[in-house]
Write a protein that holds these residues in place. Structure first.
Motif, short mmCIF file in Angstrom:
data_model
loop_
_atom_site.label_atom_id
_atom_site.label_comp_id
_atom_site.label_asym_id
_atom_site.label_seq_id
_atom_site.Cartn_x
_atom_site.Cartn_y
_atom_site.Cartn_z
N UNK A 33 0.88 -1.28 -0.04
CA UNK A 33 0.01 0.06 0.05
C UNK A 33 0.92 1.34 0.07
N UNK A 34 1.96 1.34 0.60
CA UNK A 34 2.90 2.64 0.75
C UNK A 34 3.30 2.67 -0.47
N UNK A 35 3.84 1.74 -1.51
CA UNK A 35 4.42 1.69 -2.44
C UNK A 35 3.58 2.36 -3.57
N UNK A 36 2.03 1.73 -3.39
CA UNK A 36 1.39 2.11 -4.38
C UNK A 36 0.90 3.55 -4.26
N UNK A 37 1.02 4.19 -2.84
CA UNK A 37 0.58 5.47 -2.67
C UNK A 37 1.80 6.31 -3.47
N UNK A 38 3.01 5.87 -3.11
CA UNK A 38 4.27 6.73 -3.98
C UNK A 38 3.96 6.59 -5.50
N UNK A 39 3.66 5.61 -6.06
CA UNK A 39 3.48 5.54 -7.42
C UNK A 39 2.21 6.65 -7.79
N UNK A 40 1.14 6.67 -7.18
CA UNK A 40 -0.13 7.53 -7.37
C UNK A 40 0.64 9.07 -7.22
N UNK A 41 1.48 9.25 -6.24
CA UNK A 41 2.00 10.62 -6.02
C UNK A 41 2.93 11.19 -7.03
N UNK A 42 3.52 10.14 -7.57
CA UNK A 42 4.70 10.32 -8.58
C UNK A 42 3.84 10.67 -9.68
#
Length: 160
Positions: free
Chosen positions: A128-137
């Motif tokens: 989930x943390x990685x997915x949020x990072x991807x969305x922010x990018x």
């Protein structure tokens, strides 16, 4: 175009990390060296392929896979080029806290010696943390286009 590049870079990094044990010596050494900048690389907390440890731990791999999935999910949407996270900063902070919770919980329990999760659990906690990072990018990549179009960026005040 930038979104496609983000997908290629994020997915490419995951593939390289998983394939590192099968790379030639010098190439593998480069990837292990890059991994050492962001990861503790503890053998018991890392996945192994063909008997060789991956260059990042299970949690980092989960974060990278999650980021790749987040980037790819935005890229596959039909309305690419629009803000991905059109929400006020307060809601975005709440979303970040929720996405980071599984990782924080596993780290906290490990630090106090209450629980030593499996590598699979560590990896899934990082998703989930990685997915949020991807969305922010992807949100950051979409915002310059919105500014250049003369329209206001959601959540920002109009220029005076």
């Amino acid at each position: 175009m930038l979104a496609c590049l983000a997908v290629l870079v994020s997915a490419g990094w995951v593939i390289v990390v998983i394939a590192t044990p099968m790379l030639p010596g010098w190439a593998g050494a480069v990837v292990y060296g890059l991994g050492s900048f962001v990861c503790h690389q503890l053998p018991d907390r890392s996945f192994h392929v063909a008997g060789f440890q991956l260059p990042v731990c299970a949690r980092c791999l989960g974060i990278y896979v999650g980021a790749s999935l987040g980037v790819a999910s935005v890229w596959l949407r039909s309305d690419r080029g629009r803000t991905v996270l059109p929400m006020p900063a307060r809601e975005l902070r709440w979303l970040a806290a929720v996405a980071a919770t599984p990782t924080l919980v596993t780290v906290a329990f490990e630090m106090v010696g209450a629980w030593y999760p499996s590598n699979n659990t560590r990896a899934f906690a990082g998703l989930p943390l990685g997915m949020l990072v991807g969305l922010v990018v992807m949100n950051a990549l979409a915002r310059p286009r919105e500014r250049g179009s003369g329209g206001a960026v959601p959540g920002e005040a109009e220029p005076r």
